[in-house]
Design a protein around this motif. Sequence first.
Motif, PDB file in Angstrom:
ATOM      1  N   SER A 228       0.865  -1.326  -0.115  1.00 30.23           N
ATOM      2  CA  SER A 228      -0.314  -0.027   0.120  1.00 30.23           C
ATOM      3  C   SER A 228       0.842   0.805   0.224  1.00 30.23           C
ATOM      4  O   SER A 228       0.688   2.441  -0.737  1.00 30.23           O
ATOM      5  N   SER A 229       1.924   1.135   0.521  1.00 37.16           N
ATOM      6  CA  SER A 229       2.764   2.271   1.121  1.00 37.16           C
ATOM      7  C   SER A 229       3.574   2.343  -0.582  1.00 37.16           C
ATOM      8  O   SER A 229       3.205   3.708  -0.448  1.00 37.16           O
ATOM      9  N   ALA A 230       3.651   1.364  -1.276  1.00 35.53           N
ATOM     10  CA  ALA A 230       4.075   1.301  -2.707  1.00 35.53           C
ATOM     11  C   ALA A 230       2.767   2.675  -3.701  1.00 35.53           C
ATOM     12  O   ALA A 230       3.223   3.090  -4.530  1.00 35.53           O
ATOM     13  N   SER A 231       2.023   1.804  -3.570  1.00 38.81           N
ATOM     14  CA  SER A 231       0.665   2.953  -4.184  1.00 38.81           C
ATOM     15  C   SER A 231       0.194   4.179  -4.005  1.00 38.81           C
ATOM     16  O   SER A 231      -0.171   4.393  -4.721  1.00 38.81           O
ATOM     17  N   ASP A 232       1.326   4.643  -2.777  1.00 41.65           N
ATOM     18  CA  ASP A 232       0.489   6.155  -2.881  1.00 41.65           C
ATOM     19  C   ASP A 232       1.431   6.646  -4.192  1.00 41.65           C
ATOM     20  O   ASP A 232       2.004   8.051  -4.202  1.00 41.65           O
ATOM     21  N   ASP A 233       2.238   6.330  -4.224  1.00 42.09           N
ATOM     22  CA  ASP A 233       4.112   6.465  -4.916  1.00 42.09           C
ATOM     23  C   ASP A 233       4.439   6.248  -6.941  1.00 42.09           C
ATOM     24  O   ASP A 233       4.529   6.765  -8.027  1.00 42.09           O
ATOM     25  N   ILE A 234       3.080   4.866  -6.566  1.00 43.44           N
ATOM     26  CA  ILE A 234       3.145   4.336  -8.516  1.00 43.44           C
ATOM     27  C   ILE A 234       1.703   4.072  -8.162  1.00 43.44           C
ATOM     28  O   ILE A 234       0.297   4.298  -7.791  1.00 43.44           O
ATOM     29  N   ASP A 235       1.143   4.502  -9.689  1.00 43.70           N
ATOM     30  CA  ASP A 235      -0.138   4.138 -10.352  1.00 43.70           C
ATOM     31  C   ASP A 235       0.123   2.736  -9.421  1.00 43.70           C
ATOM     32  O   ASP A 235      -0.313   1.701  -9.650  1.00 43.70           O
ATOM     33  N   ARG A 236      -2.094   2.813  -8.383  1.00 42.84           N
ATOM     34  CA  ARG A 236      -2.005   1.830  -7.758  1.00 42.84           C
ATOM     35  C   ARG A 236      -2.853   0.773  -8.227  1.00 42.84           C
ATOM     36  O   ARG A 236      -2.896  -0.270  -8.436  1.00 42.84           O
ATOM     37  N   ARG A 237      -3.394   1.122 -10.046  1.00 48.14           N
ATOM     38  CA  ARG A 237      -3.595   0.482 -10.843  1.00 48.14           C
ATOM     39  C   ARG A 237      -2.489  -0.727 -10.856  1.00 48.14           C
ATOM     40  O   ARG A 237      -2.678  -2.716 -10.861  1.00 48.14           O
ATOM     41  N   VAL A 238      -1.319  -0.744 -11.395  1.00 49.74           N
ATOM     42  CA  VAL A 238      -0.413  -0.965 -11.470  1.00 49.74           C
ATOM     43  C   VAL A 238      -0.205  -1.694 -10.581  1.00 49.74           C
ATOM     44  O   VAL A 238       0.486  -3.235 -10.437  1.00 49.74           O
ATOM     45  N   ILE A 239       0.058  -1.018  -9.251  1.00 47.19           N
ATOM     46  CA  ILE A 239       0.626  -1.823  -8.170  1.00 47.19           C
ATOM     47  C   ILE A 239      -0.506  -2.845  -8.074  1.00 47.19           C
ATOM     48  O   ILE A 239       0.138  -4.368  -8.088  1.00 47.19           O
ATOM     49  N   GLY A 240      -1.629  -3.005  -8.237  1.00 50.34           N
ATOM     50  CA  GLY A 240      -2.752  -3.910  -7.866  1.00 50.34           C
ATOM     51  C   GLY A 240      -2.676  -4.700  -9.075  1.00 50.34           C
ATOM     52  O   GLY A 240      -2.467  -6.376  -8.936  1.00 50.34           O
ATOM     53  N   LEU A 241      -2.514  -4.306 -10.416  1.00 47.70           N
ATOM     54  CA  LEU A 241      -1.879  -5.523 -11.722  1.00 47.70           C
ATOM     55  C   LEU A 241      -0.854  -6.477 -11.070  1.00 47.70           C
ATOM     56  O   LEU A 241      -0.766  -7.859 -11.195  1.00 47.70           O
ATOM     57  N   LEU A 242       0.481  -5.899 -10.202  1.00 49.94           N
ATOM     58  CA  LEU A 242       1.107  -6.520  -9.977  1.00 49.94           C
ATOM     59  C   LEU A 242       1.675  -8.179  -9.054  1.00 49.94           C
ATOM     60  O   LEU A 242       1.531  -8.813  -9.062  1.00 49.94           O
ATOM     61  N   TYR A 279      -7.571  -4.298  -1.619  1.00 52.99           N
ATOM     62  CA  TYR A 279      -8.886  -3.593  -0.417  1.00 52.99           C
ATOM     63  C   TYR A 279      -8.272  -2.464  -0.173  1.00 52.99           C
ATOM     64  O   TYR A 279      -8.977  -1.636  -1.202  1.00 52.99           O
ATOM     65  N   ALA A 280      -6.900  -2.530   0.128  1.00 49.91           N
ATOM     66  CA  ALA A 280      -6.852  -0.828   0.368  1.00 49.91           C
ATOM     67  C   ALA A 280      -6.626  -0.590  -0.810  1.00 49.91           C
ATOM     68  O   ALA A 280      -6.975   0.696  -0.700  1.00 49.91           O
ATOM     69  N   ILE A 281      -6.256  -1.136  -1.572  1.00 55.10           N
ATOM     70  CA  ILE A 281      -5.356  -0.548  -2.753  1.00 55.10           C
ATOM     71  C   ILE A 281      -6.874   0.143  -3.863  1.00 55.10           C
ATOM     72  O   ILE A 281      -6.356   1.373  -4.407  1.00 55.10           O
ATOM     73  N   ALA A 282      -7.765  -0.542  -3.504  1.00 58.39           N
ATOM     74  CA  ALA A 282      -8.573  -0.696  -4.254  1.00 58.39           C
ATOM     75  C   ALA A 282      -9.543   1.259  -3.712  1.00 58.39           C
ATOM     76  O   ALA A 282     -10.003   1.631  -4.825  1.00 58.39           O
ATOM     77  N   SER A 283      -9.894   0.664  -2.381  1.00 56.22           N
ATOM     78  CA  SER A 283     -10.546   2.015  -1.686  1.00 56.22           C
ATOM     79  C   SER A 283      -9.569   3.047  -1.778  1.00 56.22           C
ATOM     80  O   SER A 283     -10.594   4.310  -2.258  1.00 56.22           O
ATOM     81  N   ALA A 284      -8.223   3.171  -1.488  1.00 59.17           N
ATOM     82  CA  ALA A 284      -7.743   4.530  -2.026  1.00 59.17           C
ATOM     83  C   ALA A 284      -8.110   4.430  -3.242  1.00 59.17           C
ATOM     84  O   ALA A 284      -8.024   6.173  -3.433  1.00 59.17           O
ATOM     85  N   TYR A 285      -7.620   3.972  -4.069  1.00 58.51           N
ATOM     86  CA  TYR A 285      -7.806   4.601  -5.493  1.00 58.51           C
ATOM     87  C   TYR A 285      -9.065   4.866  -5.538  1.00 58.51           C
ATOM     88  O   TYR A 285      -9.515   6.305  -6.277  1.00 58.51           O
ATOM     89  N   THR A 286     -10.257   4.420  -5.590  1.00 62.61           N
ATOM     90  CA  THR A 286     -11.232   5.351  -5.855  1.00 62.61           C
ATOM     91  C   THR A 286     -11.824   7.094  -4.499  1.00 62.61           C
ATOM     92  O   THR A 286     -11.617   7.551  -5.208  1.00 62.61           O
TER      93      THR A 286
END
Length: 392
Positions: A228-242, A279-286
């Motif tokens: 989740s920390s990485a998703s604050d710096d990088i496109d959350r969708r790409v982190i979710g994909l990985l 879940y945290a990534i999807a929620s944060a992205y929205t």
Amino acid sequence: MVGIRAELKNLPTVISGGLTTAYYAGFLLGSLYALRALAQVGHIRVYAALASLLSASVLVSGAFDSPFIWIIMRVSTGFCYAGLYVVAESWLNGLATNTFRGRLLALYNVVTVGAYGAGQLMVFNFDARNLTGFAFAAMIASLAVIPVSMSEQASTPKVEQNVHISLRELARIVPTGFGFILLVGLAHGGMLGMAVIHATREGLSIGRTGVLVAVIQLGGMAFTWPISSASDDIDRRVIGLLVALGAIVTSVVMLYQPVSSTWTIVLLFVIGGFSFPLYAIASAYTNDWVSPEQIGAAASQLVTLYGFGAMLGPLFAAPFLDILGTDGFAWSIITFHSALLIFLIYRIRAWKAPIATKEGAPMSFHGRAFFVPATIASLGVTTKAKPKNVQK
């Protein structure tokens, strides 16, 4: 414990899986009701009322040996949990900004998922056929009210400022977040709903079954913060994909391990580690793309979407166990996460944005660790960003 008790009674898969579906049906109802209750009586009173109802529901589940009563109480339990999540998440999102939302929700997930995993480990100490374990769980639910109701530091958001947002409107504003959270719910519902049934049918002891389910949650707790920390710096969708890809690959490896193997426990830990931060990534992205006035309503709708997906998950996963047997559990995880992977690939190509979200700002250690694989995963996707007001 209800799932183990159902398997000890040799109930059909449809009934055993139906217990999980009933939970998420209640979850769906609770998410719809919670925001209205918040506007009427506030966060703290809603939290206290739902925690008390949760305690009673758990006790009734243990006091009766009837699948019909279990199903009703699972609906009630899901209703309570959804409301508690809406209270917590609307509270936290009201405090967060886009620059640290992923980290804040990560801490929230670490606490909730870690506590859930610890609870599964405690199953080893109780006989699912007796009331003792259910009474212990009810006691914990009652104690949860104390810090919320007695804290002098509790300052809740002003719910009267929330602007209603319908599911259709949410889908229009953030279609990626809408589909993302729905598919995450489907994957988690199927995985958690079938884990106990899978382990029990393979002849594992109650203690070993508790460990198997717990490690999924504990893996989520261990991996949530860095991902989740990485998703604050990088496109959350790409982190979710990985991380979805990581769950798929690990599940493929699990196909070649016996259920009783220690390696299966390790692999489930890794699968949970990859899956539960989603879940945290999807929620944060929205929440990145809704207005501050819509955050409370968006939190409610996100829980609704997650609950709907999780309600369907066990129903879709059950045929995998019936048709494929031992391998069915792993194949269900592979299938659900593959659906999420395909969706994110589609959305990344439909909406092109820079890999790094903090241009000119220092990137965290976790962001730097994910940057190279994120860049590789995004090959073929241009980096020309569109204006924020049309973000999807």
